[in-house]
Design a protein around this motif. Sequence first.
Motif, mmCIF file in Angstrom:
data_model
loop_
_atom_site.group_PDB
_atom_site.id
_atom_site.type_symbol
_atom_site.label_atom_id
_atom_site.label_comp_id
_atom_site.label_asym_id
_atom_site.label_seq_id
_atom_site.Cartn_x
_atom_site.Cartn_y
_atom_site.Cartn_z
ATOM 1 N N SER A 227 0.837 -1.210 0.000
ATOM 2 C CA SER A 227 0.000 0.000 0.000
ATOM 3 C C SER A 227 0.861 1.245 0.000
ATOM 4 O O SER A 227 0.537 2.240 -0.637
ATOM 5 C CB SER A 227 -0.908 0.025 1.219
ATOM 6 N N THR A 228 1.979 1.196 0.735
ATOM 7 C CA THR A 228 2.863 2.363 0.780
ATOM 8 C C THR A 228 3.338 2.696 -0.626
ATOM 9 O O THR A 228 3.369 3.863 -1.030
ATOM 10 C CB THR A 228 4.070 2.059 1.690
ATOM 11 N N LEU A 229 3.681 1.666 -1.388
ATOM 12 C CA LEU A 229 4.116 1.877 -2.772
ATOM 13 C C LEU A 229 2.972 2.512 -3.570
ATOM 14 O O LEU A 229 3.166 3.487 -4.301
ATOM 15 C CB LEU A 229 4.524 0.529 -3.382
ATOM 16 N N ALA A 230 1.757 1.967 -3.391
ATOM 17 C CA ALA A 230 0.603 2.498 -4.139
ATOM 18 C C ALA A 230 0.337 3.956 -3.775
ATOM 19 O O ALA A 230 0.099 4.794 -4.642
ATOM 20 C CB ALA A 230 -0.632 1.648 -3.843
ATOM 21 N N PHE A 231 0.424 4.260 -2.480
ATOM 22 C CA PHE A 231 0.181 5.645 -2.051
ATOM 23 C C PHE A 231 1.250 6.584 -2.602
ATOM 24 O O PHE A 231 0.958 7.697 -3.014
ATOM 25 C CB PHE A 231 0.171 5.741 -0.514
ATOM 26 N N ALA A 232 2.509 6.130 -2.587
ATOM 27 C CA ALA A 232 3.593 6.997 -3.056
ATOM 28 C C ALA A 232 3.417 7.265 -4.548
ATOM 29 O O ALA A 232 3.552 8.407 -4.996
ATOM 30 C CB ALA A 232 4.941 6.352 -2.772
ATOM 31 N N VAL A 233 3.096 6.224 -5.306
ATOM 32 C CA VAL A 233 2.981 6.382 -6.757
ATOM 33 C C VAL A 233 1.821 7.309 -7.112
ATOM 34 O O VAL A 233 1.909 8.120 -8.023
ATOM 35 C CB VAL A 233 2.810 4.995 -7.422
ATOM 36 N N THR A 234 0.707 7.215 -6.359
ATOM 37 C CA THR A 234 -0.453 8.039 -6.688
ATOM 38 C C THR A 234 -0.428 9.384 -5.958
ATOM 39 O O THR A 234 -1.402 10.120 -5.995
ATOM 40 C CB THR A 234 -1.759 7.302 -6.327
ATOM 41 N N ARG A 235 0.670 9.656 -5.283
ATOM 42 C CA ARG A 235 0.855 10.914 -4.555
ATOM 43 C C ARG A 235 -0.205 11.092 -3.453
ATOM 44 O O ARG A 235 -0.681 12.194 -3.199
ATOM 45 C CB ARG A 235 0.806 12.113 -5.510
ATOM 46 N N LEU A 236 -0.573 9.996 -2.827
ATOM 47 C CA LEU A 236 -1.576 10.084 -1.761
ATOM 48 C C LEU A 236 -0.963 9.826 -0.389
ATOM 49 O O LEU A 236 -1.676 9.645 0.595
ATOM 50 C CB LEU A 236 -2.685 9.061 -1.997
ATOM 51 N N LEU A 237 0.369 9.784 -0.355
ATOM 52 C CA LEU A 237 1.044 9.470 0.903
ATOM 53 C C LEU A 237 0.944 10.666 1.841
ATOM 54 O O LEU A 237 1.311 11.774 1.477
ATOM 55 C CB LEU A 237 2.520 9.199 0.583
ATOM 56 N N ASP A 238 0.409 10.430 3.040
ATOM 57 C CA ASP A 238 0.286 11.528 4.014
ATOM 58 C C ASP A 238 1.435 11.439 5.006
ATOM 59 O O ASP A 238 1.916 10.347 5.291
ATOM 60 C CB ASP A 238 -1.031 11.385 4.788
ATOM 61 N N PRO A 239 1.847 12.578 5.614
ATOM 62 C CA PRO A 239 2.834 12.494 6.682
ATOM 63 C C PRO A 239 2.294 11.565 7.778
ATOM 64 O O PRO A 239 1.079 11.525 7.967
ATOM 65 C CB PRO A 239 2.935 13.928 7.198
ATOM 66 N N PRO A 240 3.123 10.823 8.479
ATOM 67 C CA PRO A 240 4.593 10.875 8.454
ATOM 68 C C PRO A 240 5.221 10.139 7.277
ATOM 69 O O PRO A 240 6.432 10.003 7.250
ATOM 70 C CB PRO A 240 4.968 10.211 9.774
ATOM 71 N N GLY A 241 4.411 9.652 6.324
ATOM 72 C CA GLY A 241 5.001 8.982 5.174
ATOM 73 C C GLY A 241 5.712 10.005 4.295
ATOM 74 O O GLY A 241 5.240 11.127 4.145
ATOM 75 N N ALA A 242 6.857 9.627 3.731
ATOM 76 C CA ALA A 242 7.573 10.561 2.860
ATOM 77 C C ALA A 242 8.398 9.789 1.852
ATOM 78 O O ALA A 242 8.922 8.713 2.167
ATOM 79 C CB ALA A 242 8.488 11.452 3.687
ATOM 80 N N VAL A 243 8.457 10.317 0.633
ATOM 81 C CA VAL A 243 9.320 9.710 -0.377
ATOM 82 C C VAL A 243 10.747 10.127 -0.058
ATOM 83 O O VAL A 243 11.042 11.313 0.066
ATOM 84 C CB VAL A 243 8.908 10.185 -1.783
ATOM 85 N N LEU A 244 11.619 9.151 0.120
ATOM 86 C CA LEU A 244 12.996 9.462 0.512
ATOM 87 C C LEU A 244 13.925 9.506 -0.690
ATOM 88 O O LEU A 244 15.045 10.001 -0.602
ATOM 89 C CB LEU A 244 13.508 8.418 1.506
ATOM 90 N N GLY A 245 13.490 8.956 -1.801
ATOM 91 C CA GLY A 245 14.358 8.985 -2.971
ATOM 92 C C GLY A 245 13.718 8.256 -4.130
ATOM 93 O O GLY A 245 12.745 7.529 -3.956
ATOM 94 N N GLY A 246 14.271 8.480 -5.315
ATOM 95 C CA GLY A 246 13.791 7.772 -6.494
ATOM 96 C C GLY A 246 12.870 8.624 -7.344
ATOM 97 O O GLY A 246 12.638 9.798 -7.051
ATOM 98 N N SER A 247 12.352 8.014 -8.407
ATOM 99 C CA SER A 247 11.492 8.779 -9.312
ATOM 100 C C SER A 247 10.340 7.911 -9.793
ATOM 101 O O SER A 247 10.429 6.676 -9.787
ATOM 102 C CB SER A 247 12.302 9.271 -10.510
#
Length: 648
Positions: A344-364
Motif C-alpha cells: 500500500s505504501t508503494l501504491a500511495f507513493a505512486v499516486t501521490r496520496l502518501l500523508d505524513p509521516p510517510g515521505a518519499v525518501l528517494g527515487g522517481s
Amino acid sequence: MSGLRQFFGQPRSLVGAGFLLILLVASLCAPLITPYDPNSLEFGPFMPLSAQHWLGTTALGQDIFAQFIYGARLTLLVGAVAGLIATLLSVTFGLAAAYLGGRVDEAINTLINVFLVLPGLPLVIVASAFLRGGGVWPVILVISFTGWAFGARVLRAQALALRERDFVQAAVVAGEGPGRIIFREMLPNMAGLIAANFFGAALYAVLSEAALSFIGVGDVSLVTWGTMLYWAQAKGALLQGAWWWVALPGLGIALLGTSFALLNFAIDEISNPKLGRSNVKLPARKKPAPGAGVGNPDALLSIRDLNVGYLTPGPTVRAVRDVSLDVQPGELLGLAGESGCGKSTLAFAVTRLLDPPGAVLGGSVRLAEHDLLNLSPEELRRVRWKEFSMVFQASMNVLNPVLKIREQVYDAMQAHGVTDKQKLDARARELFDLVGIQASYLDAYPHQLSGGMKQRVVIAIALALEPKLIVMDEPTTALDVVVQRQILQEINDVRRRLGISIIFITHDLSLLVEMSDRVAIMYAGEVVELAPAHQLYAHPAHPYTQQLMNSFPPMTGPRTRRSGIPGKPPSLSAEIVGCPFFERCNKRMPGVCDVKPLQTFPVAEEQTAACFLYDPTVSPALKENAIRDSQHVQMEVSRESAHSANLN
Ligand SMILES: Nc1ncnc2c1ncn2[C@@H]1O[C@H](COP(=O)(O)OP(=O)(O)OP(=O)(O)O)[C@@H](O)[C@H]1O
Ligand SMILES: [Mg+2]
C-alpha cells in the motif's frame, strides 16, 4: 512513558511548561526570592526602579515585585482549581448526556443551554457580591459553576460522534461494560479536547478573577494579579508614570495564557498520534543512479529506485526500499506479498496520496511524460483521474451518503471540464454498463446499494475519464468471493477493451497469477521477484515465492497439509544487511546471503529474482548444497504430514 518523552522533546511544551514551572516555584518560594512582605507599607510611595526595589513601589509603598510573585500564588490557585472543577463538570455532564441518551440527555442538554445563555461575567459579579468574605474561594466556586457549560456541549458532541465509530461499536458488541467503554475506549480519544477544555477554563478563571478584582468585586485586600491591577488603577499609577505597576500583572496574565496555549498544543499532539510531528529530519532524496529514471522507454509507468519511509519519532520505518518497476501500456501488473511488506505504501507513493509521516525518501516515478513525484498541486489535480486513478480497499466508503450516485459520478468528469448534461448522462450510463450495474441506480443514494455495487460505482468513477493507469489496492477484499470474482472479471474485460494499464495489489497470489500479465512479489519493502504470471506459477525462482506458493492449496490434485512460512519478516525500521528473507529461507547460504549487499539477478527471460542462488559469482557447489538441504527438510515435512494424516 513515550508520551512523556515526546512531551519533553518538543520546544513548545518545554517553553510552556518551563514558564509555568518557574512561576509556580517562584511563587511558592517567594520568601527566599524577595525579602519584602507584599503587604508591608514601610517604603515611600511610587519609588522608581532600583537595586532595592527592582520594580519600584506602589502608591502605598509596597514592593511591586514582591506583590507580583506573591500574587501569582492566588492567581494560579484560582486558575488551577476553577479549571479543574469546571472541566470535571463538563466531562461528567457531556459524557453522561452522550452515553446515556434519552431523557438524561434531554435534561442535561436543557441545563447546558440555560447555562450557556446566562451572561457569565454579570452573573459572577452578582454572585460574588453576595459571597463576600472567605478569601478567593467564593470567586473560584462562582467561576467554576458558571464556566462549565460550553465545554460540556463540545464534549457531548464529540462523545456522540465517538459512540458511532466502529471501534466503540465493536467494544459494545464484544460485551464491554459502560465503564470500560467510557474510560478505556472513549476518554483517551477525547484527551486533547479535555486538556483544551481545562486550559480554556483555567484561563477564563484567571481572567475573570482579574476582571472582578479590577472592578472592585471580591476581596481587594488579598494580593493577586487582579487586585494589583485594581489598586494600580485606583491610585492612578499611569498618571504618576508608574506604568510597570500596571504592565507587570498584565504581562503575567498574557504569558500565563500563552503557556497554557503551548501546553495545549503539545498535549493535543501526544493524545492524537496522527498529529504527531516527527523530530526526524527528512533525508535528502537519494540521487538516482546514472541512467536511472529512464527505464524502459516503452513503459507507461516507470518507477526507479523508489524509497519510501514513515518518519516516526523513533527510527524511520523504511517501508519501500529501492523499488524499480515498469508497467507497459495495457498491462496488468500484479503485486503480492505478506501483510506489512509495503504494497500500500508503494501504491500511495505512486499516486501521490502518501500523508505524513510517510515521505518519499528517494527515487522517481514517471507516468508517460509526467514526473509524478515533482508535480505541483495544481498539475497533480489536472493529471489525477485523467491520466491515472486509484481504487483502494475501503473505497466504497468515499461515497458521500447524502449525495445521489449520479452527482458523485459526474463530479470527477465535471472537475475536468465535461459540463454538458447529456454527455455526462450518456457517459455515466456507459460506465455503469461497463461495470455491470443497472443505470437506474444512478439516481439512488449510497445506502441503497450493496457493498459490491458501491465498489463497482467507485471503479466506474475511476474509469470515468479513461485514465492510462489505475492503481487498485485490494479493491475487492471487503466483498464476498463470488462478487469479487465477477468484479475482477469485469475489471479485466474493461482493461482489455480500453487498453488501460493496471497495478493490482492483493494478498491472493493464486488470483493474481490468474489475472495478471506479470507479477511482482514484495518482501520487507523490496521487490524480490518479477516474472510473467505463467512463468511465476510454473517456475517460481525466489525461495520466498516458492514458499508463498506452497502456502496456497493447489487448484488440482489431492489435498495436502499447507505449512505456511515459519518466522516473521524483519523490522522495517532496522538496517537490513544482505537478504531480508535470510532468517526464514529454506535455501539460505550462510556467509553469502546474510553478508553480501542484495542485488537482482536475471533468472529466465523477463524473470528476475533478488536471490544469491542466481548470482553467477557464488559457487555452484554452495547453491547445490543449499537446495539439497531444503529438499531433505521438505521430505521430512511430507513424511510427517503423511504420518499425521494417517493418524487422523
Ligand atoms: N503511518 C505509519 N507510521 C509508521 N509506520 C507505518 C505507517 N503506515 C504503515 N507503516 C508501516 O509500513 C509498513 C508497510 O505498510 P503497508 O500498509 O504499505 O503494507 P501492506 O503490504 O500494504 O500490508 P497489507 O497487506 O496488510 O495491506 C508496515 O510495516 C507498517 O507497519
Ligand atoms: Mg495494504
